[in-house]
Design an enzyme around this catalytic site. Structure first.
Site, mmCIF file in Angstrom:
data_model
loop_
_atom_site.group_PDB
_atom_site.id
_atom_site.type_symbol
_atom_site.label_atom_id
_atom_site.label_comp_id
_atom_site.label_asym_id
_atom_site.label_seq_id
_atom_site.Cartn_x
_atom_site.Cartn_y
_atom_site.Cartn_z
ATOM 1 N N CYS A 14 0.876 -1.178 0.000
ATOM 2 C CA CYS A 14 0.000 0.000 0.000
ATOM 3 C C CYS A 14 0.915 1.231 0.000
ATOM 4 O O CYS A 14 2.126 1.116 0.166
ATOM 5 C CB CYS A 14 -0.850 -0.006 1.263
ATOM 6 S SG CYS A 14 0.179 0.002 2.747
ATOM 7 N N HIS A 43 5.678 -5.015 8.657
ATOM 8 C CA HIS A 43 5.735 -6.409 9.114
ATOM 9 C C HIS A 43 6.022 -7.373 7.968
ATOM 10 O O HIS A 43 5.124 -8.061 7.480
ATOM 11 C CB HIS A 43 4.433 -6.785 9.829
ATOM 12 C CG HIS A 43 4.334 -6.178 11.189
ATOM 13 N ND1 HIS A 43 3.161 -5.921 11.817
ATOM 14 C CD2 HIS A 43 5.314 -5.789 12.058
ATOM 15 C CE1 HIS A 43 3.402 -5.380 13.011
ATOM 16 N NE2 HIS A 43 4.696 -5.295 13.170
ATOM 17 N N CYS A 98 2.611 6.000 8.868
ATOM 18 C CA CYS A 98 1.721 6.199 7.722
ATOM 19 C C CYS A 98 0.789 7.385 8.000
ATOM 20 O O CYS A 98 0.207 7.475 9.089
ATOM 21 C CB CYS A 98 0.888 4.944 7.477
ATOM 22 S SG CYS A 98 -0.317 5.216 6.155
ATOM 23 N N HIS A 126 -0.696 -4.770 19.472
ATOM 24 C CA HIS A 126 -0.199 -4.405 18.141
ATOM 25 C C HIS A 126 0.492 -3.044 18.245
ATOM 26 O O HIS A 126 -0.003 -2.144 18.929
ATOM 27 C CB HIS A 126 -1.367 -4.342 17.137
ATOM 28 C CG HIS A 126 -0.897 -4.209 15.719
ATOM 29 N ND1 HIS A 126 -0.519 -2.997 15.185
ATOM 30 C CD2 HIS A 126 -0.717 -5.129 14.747
ATOM 31 C CE1 HIS A 126 -0.136 -3.188 13.926
ATOM 32 N NE2 HIS A 126 -0.245 -4.487 13.634
ATOM 33 N N GLU A 128 0.674 -0.547 16.343
ATOM 34 C CA GLU A 128 -0.156 0.617 15.966
ATOM 35 C C GLU A 128 -1.096 0.999 17.116
ATOM 36 O O GLU A 128 -1.306 2.181 17.394
ATOM 37 C CB GLU A 128 -0.971 0.309 14.702
ATOM 38 C CG GLU A 128 -1.800 1.521 14.290
ATOM 39 C CD GLU A 128 -2.757 1.259 13.145
ATOM 40 O OE1 GLU A 128 -2.400 0.507 12.218
ATOM 41 O OE2 GLU A 128 -3.867 1.809 13.193
ATOM 42 N N SER A 224 1.647 -9.930 10.616
ATOM 43 C CA SER A 224 0.986 -8.852 9.885
ATOM 44 C C SER A 224 -0.526 -8.991 10.070
ATOM 45 O O SER A 224 -1.134 -9.963 9.614
ATOM 46 C CB SER A 224 1.372 -8.924 8.405
ATOM 47 O OG SER A 224 0.370 -8.332 7.623
HETATM 48 S S1 SF4 Z 1 -2.824 2.625 7.244
HETATM 49 FE FE1 SF4 Z 1 -1.515 0.804 7.070
HETATM 50 S S2 SF4 Z 1 -2.428 -0.438 5.439
HETATM 51 FE FE2 SF4 Z 1 -3.321 1.647 5.299
HETATM 52 S S3 SF4 Z 1 -2.035 2.748 3.798
HETATM 53 FE FE3 SF4 Z 1 -1.191 3.143 5.836
HETATM 54 S S4 SF4 Z 1 0.371 1.563 6.136
HETATM 55 FE FE4 SF4 Z 1 -0.943 0.895 4.471
#
Ligand code: SF4
Length: 310
Positions: A14, A43, A98, A126, A128, A224
């Site tokens: 992504c 991951h 991200c 996790h 995140e 992941s």
């Molecule tokens: S939130 Fe996670 S899956 Fe979505 S674009 Fe960002 S890195 Fe990729």
């Protein structure tokens, strides 16, 4: 007999993962090795090993990063405490979080400002989730299941708001959101259009794939979250589904009686590993590869200014 291999579209990397890897590569070019990355940048073992070979070092804590070394935060994001640790040490930091994860952090902060108790829908432990909980400047309540919602002790008239882990899709969260909405009289949540486009697109594509395949192979890492979810969708749809890191993990017995193999890849799995699985299949049977029509993705996230021209 020829084995049909059908690839999901979209699959694999992504925009957030592309950006995070690009950040490490550009930092290596600009500052020279070693650069230190807190947590796996994404991951995937293959990605991590490739970057290691170029001079990246992966650590789990800021305390393992030597003074003055360049520190990179992974795509999953970090808590305020981790940011603070790097700041106290005066480490030059490049943030590869991200932008969609940052958006969730900001959304949570806004809800706190409005005086709401924030509920995070996500998986305990996790990175995140740890980062998001540690970015929101108030206690955050984590729920993982509908049952968790039922045991919450927050009074039902408390103003609450929810945010979600980005690797969960609208489908994954809708029952929990429905349970929260039943329970609380004053509840807000982000627009469903705010969820991660990549998670939603990969999950929709794997559903389409399962309509034509009688075996599903998901290329990705066992840690992941989004890759595991893709495999679970296949299983929920009644198709034998396996998560594999690469072609070496393919078990020939899975192909017994199978005419069409569907392959997809998690958001952190590179296409080279999909190719590796196809190569492994080709060693067992003649194969004919095609790709399902699917959504085109043209999303690109901007790089941090200091690396944009490297
Ligand atoms: S939130 Fe996670 S899956 Fe979505 S674009 Fe960002 S890195 Fe990729």
């Amino acid at each position: 007999m020829t084995l049909k291999v059908v690839l999901a579209q979209p699959r694999g990397f992504c925009a957030g993962v592309v950006r995070a890897i690009d950040i490490v590569e550009r930092a290596l070019k600009k500052y020279g090795p070693p650069v230190y990355v807190r947590h796996e940048i994404v991951h995937n073992k293959y990605v991590v090993e490739t970057l290691k070979a170029k001079g990246a070092r992966f650590v789990e804590s800021v305390s393992e990063i030597p003074d003055d070394a360049v520190a990179i935060f992974s795509a999953h994001g970090v808590s305020k405490a981790v940011e603070g640790e790097a700041e106290v040490r005066n480490l030059p930091v490049i943030d590869a979080t991200c932008p969609l994860v940052t958006k969730v952090h900001n959304q949570g902060k806004r809800y706190v400002k409005q005086g709401r108790t924030v509920i995070l829908i996500g998986h305990a432990g996790h990175p995140e989730v740890e980062g998001t909980m540690g970015q929101i400047p108030a206690p955050v309540v984590l729920v993982q299941t509908v049952a968790d919602v039922e045991t919450l002790t927050i009074p039902t008239d408390t103003p609450v708001a929810y945010v979600t882990q980005t690797t969960l899709s609208v489908d994954d969260t809708k029952e929990i959101i429905a349970a929260l909405t039943r329970r609380f009289t004053d509840i807000q949540g982000p627009d469903t259009r705010d969820i991660c486009y990549a998670t939603q697109n990969r999950q929709s594509a794997v559903r389409d794939l399962c309509e034509v395949a009688d075996l599903l192979l998901v290329v990705g890492a066992t840690n992941s979250s989004n890759s595991n979810r893709l495999r679970e969708i296949g299983a929920e749809l009644g198709i034998p589904s396996y998560l594999i890191a690469n072609g070496s993990e393919l078990d020939p017995a899975w192909l017994d009686g199978v005419k069409t193999v569907g392959i997809t890849a998690g958001a952190s799995a590179p296409e080279v590993l999909v190719d590796d699985v196809i190569t492994a299949l080709k060693k067992l049977k003649p194969v004919e590869v095609s790709t399902l029509p699917g959504r085109e993705e043209n999303i690109e996230f901007r790089l941090p200014a200091e690396l944009a021209s490297v």
